[in-house]
Design a protein around this motif. Sequence first.
Motif, PDB file in Angstrom:
ATOM      1  N   SER A 118       0.495  -8.167  12.113  1.00  0.00           N
ATOM      2  CA  SER A 118       0.086  -9.086  11.067  1.00  0.00           C
ATOM      3  C   SER A 118       1.172  -9.208  10.017  1.00  0.00           C
ATOM      4  CB  SER A 118      -1.223  -8.617  10.413  1.00  0.00           C
ATOM      5  OG  SER A 118      -1.703  -9.578   9.491  1.00  0.00           O
ATOM      6  N   THR A 142      -0.853 -16.313   6.438  1.00  0.00           N
ATOM      7  CA  THR A 142      -1.026 -15.072   7.185  1.00  0.00           C
ATOM      8  C   THR A 142      -0.948 -15.359   8.672  1.00  0.00           C
ATOM      9  OG1 THR A 142      -3.444 -15.281   7.200  1.00  0.00           O
ATOM     10  CG2 THR A 142      -2.461 -14.024   5.402  1.00  0.00           C
ATOM     11  N   ASN A 143      -0.532 -14.370   9.428  1.00  0.00           N
ATOM     12  CA  ASN A 143      -0.482 -14.456  10.875  1.00  0.00           C
ATOM     13  C   ASN A 143      -0.968 -13.153  11.477  1.00  0.00           C
ATOM     14  OD1 ASN A 143       1.929 -16.488  10.064  1.00  0.00           O
ATOM     15  ND2 ASN A 143       1.074 -17.062  12.066  1.00  0.00           N
ATOM     16  N   TYR A 144      -1.554 -13.266  12.658  1.00  0.00           N
ATOM     17  CA  TYR A 144      -2.073 -12.109  13.370  1.00  0.00           C
ATOM     18  C   TYR A 144      -1.685 -12.171  14.827  1.00  0.00           C
ATOM     19  CZ  TYR A 144      -5.077 -11.610   9.280  1.00  0.00           C
ATOM     20  OH  TYR A 144      -5.553 -11.465   7.996  1.00  0.00           O
ATOM     21  N   LEU A 199      -4.369  -3.588   4.794  1.00  0.00           N
ATOM     22  CA  LEU A 199      -4.804  -3.996   6.120  1.00  0.00           C
ATOM     23  C   LEU A 199      -6.202  -3.445   6.348  1.00  0.00           C
ATOM     24  CD1 LEU A 199      -3.944  -5.466   8.756  1.00  0.00           C
ATOM     25  CD2 LEU A 199      -3.379  -3.200   9.660  1.00  0.00           C
ATOM     26  N   ASN A 228      -6.363 -10.263  16.144  1.00  0.00           N
ATOM     27  CA  ASN A 228      -6.913 -11.444  15.485  1.00  0.00           C
ATOM     28  C   ASN A 228      -8.442 -11.434  15.535  1.00  0.00           C
ATOM     29  OD1 ASN A 228      -6.825 -13.883  14.108  1.00  0.00           O
ATOM     30  ND2 ASN A 228      -6.679 -15.096  15.988  1.00  0.00           N
ATOM     31  N   THR A 232      -7.654  -7.739   8.955  1.00  0.00           N
ATOM     32  CA  THR A 232      -7.410  -8.671   7.873  1.00  0.00           C
ATOM     33  C   THR A 232      -6.320  -8.133   6.959  1.00  0.00           C
ATOM     34  OG1 THR A 232      -9.726  -9.406   7.898  1.00  0.00           O
ATOM     35  CG2 THR A 232      -8.410  -9.961   5.971  1.00  0.00           C
TER      36      THR A 232
END
Length: 121
Positions: free
Chosen positions: A49, A58-60, A81, A65, A69
């Motif tokens: 992440s 944001t990216n996961y 996190l 995913n 979070t």
Amino acid sequence: QAHLVESGGGLVQPGGSLRLSCAASGFTQKYYAVGWFRQAPGKEREGISCISVNGIRTNYADSVNGRFTISRDNTNNMAYLQINTLSTEDPPVYYCAADRTYSLGLASAYWGQGPQVTVSS
């Protein structure tokens, strides 16, 4: 020396949740993108992440995913996190990283110490 200090690791039951914290020491974290990585024994460190400087983007990774979070609190020079529904299949060591670029990698400027997240019944 500037680095990141992680906290929140420890023992959790399967299906449990945990929140990891990442505090900047010796630099101002709000000017850096933050990423989280995890690593299993004998495996390469895996990026899971990342979050932009202002927290908007944001990216996961597909592996986390919907379950993890990422967030940050620039006022307090912190990143987090939230980890939900942990299982024994999740790699146990989690690292936070900070870098000027959003696309964080293994060459990130700053790293946390990588505490253990142990899942056990």
